[in-house]
Design a protein around this motif. Structure first.
Motif, PDB file in Angstrom:
ATOM      1  N   ARG A 125      42.210  37.006  40.632  1.00 55.08           N
ATOM      2  CA  ARG A 125      41.130  37.828  40.086  1.00 55.08           C
ATOM      3  C   ARG A 125      41.673  39.153  39.584  1.00 55.08           C
ATOM      4  O   ARG A 125      42.394  39.846  40.287  1.00 55.08           O
ATOM      5  N   THR A 126      41.261  39.510  38.383  1.00 56.80           N
ATOM      6  CA  THR A 126      41.662  40.788  37.805  1.00 56.80           C
ATOM      7  C   THR A 126      40.469  41.705  37.577  1.00 56.80           C
ATOM      8  O   THR A 126      40.639  42.903  37.386  1.00 56.80           O
ATOM      9  N   HIS A 127      39.246  41.122  37.575  1.00 57.81           N
ATOM     10  CA  HIS A 127      38.029  41.885  37.317  1.00 57.81           C
ATOM     11  C   HIS A 127      36.932  41.459  38.297  1.00 57.81           C
ATOM     12  O   HIS A 127      36.911  40.315  38.745  1.00 57.81           O
ATOM     13  N   CYS A 128      36.007  42.355  38.568  1.00 52.67           N
ATOM     14  CA  CYS A 128      34.867  42.014  39.418  1.00 52.67           C
ATOM     15  C   CYS A 128      33.854  41.214  38.604  1.00 52.67           C
ATOM     16  O   CYS A 128      34.003  41.050  37.391  1.00 52.67           O
ATOM     17  N   LYS A 129      32.799  40.725  39.278  1.00 53.94           N
ATOM     18  CA  LYS A 129      31.801  39.900  38.597  1.00 53.94           C
ATOM     19  C   LYS A 129      31.052  40.667  37.505  1.00 53.94           C
ATOM     20  O   LYS A 129      30.442  40.076  36.633  1.00 53.94           O
ATOM     21  N   ASN A 130      31.113  42.009  37.532  1.00 51.65           N
ATOM     22  CA  ASN A 130      30.460  42.833  36.510  1.00 51.65           C
ATOM     23  C   ASN A 130      31.416  43.232  35.390  1.00 51.65           C
ATOM     24  O   ASN A 130      31.046  44.004  34.516  1.00 51.65           O
ATOM     25  N   THR A 135      41.682  47.982  40.161  1.00 58.51           N
ATOM     26  CA  THR A 135      42.819  48.904  40.122  1.00 58.51           C
ATOM     27  C   THR A 135      43.091  49.369  41.556  1.00 58.51           C
ATOM     28  O   THR A 135      42.222  49.240  42.428  1.00 58.51           O
ATOM     29  N   PRO A 136      44.268  49.964  41.808  1.00 60.28           N
ATOM     30  CA  PRO A 136      44.543  50.479  43.165  1.00 60.28           C
ATOM     31  C   PRO A 136      43.514  51.520  43.600  1.00 60.28           C
ATOM     32  O   PRO A 136      43.207  51.633  44.789  1.00 60.28           O
TER      33      PRO A 136
END
Length: 140
Positions: A125-130, A135-136
């Motif tokens: 996963r690189t992005h949330c559901k939105n 990022t850190p």
């Protein structure tokens, strides 16, 4: 529809239609398409060691998994793993190494404990559901 039935003569000499019955593996193999190339439709289907994905052409659930019923099994990828590789240990998940839920190529599947499967999923996963990038600064 006529290819699903045979016309036979019963014991009384009457011609009747009998529905053909197929072994689960025959039904399974009729529902796959071997993809000989990579393509993208919002995501990339990855080939593993140049071995293409087997696209499931049967029913697909809302989460993108192929559905297939044989002896109580409901997921096409689990049937593929059990038939071609062997039994799945109790409580294990079957991970798609290629990352594509509709792939049923047994060489792209690996049986894992649930925690390892969830760890792999989260690493991809690189992005949330939105749609926000992880990022850190915004993850812990």
């Amino acid at each position: 529809m006529s290819d699903q039935f045979d016309i036979r003569t019963n014991a009384n000499g009457k011609r009747v239609r009998f529905q053909r019955t197929y072994q689960p593996i025959t039904r399974f193999l009729n529902k796959i398409e071997v993809l000989a190339y990579k393509y993208s439709s919002g995501f990339t289907i990855v080939t593993t060691d140049e071995i293409p994905c087997w696209k499931w052409k049967g029913a697909i659930d809302a989460a993108g998994y192929g559905r297939f019923s044989a002896d109580g099994e409901a997921f096409a990828h689990r049937f593929s793993y059990e038939y071609f590789v062997g039994g799945i240990p109790e409580y294990y998940h079957v991970d798609h190494v290629c990352g594509w839920r509709s792939c049923v190529n047994p060489l792209h599947l690996e049986a894992l404990p649930p925690a390892e499967n969830w760890k792999r999923r989260d690493e991809k996963r690189t992005h949330c559901k939105n749609g926000h990038e992880f990022t850190p600064e915004n993850t812990h």
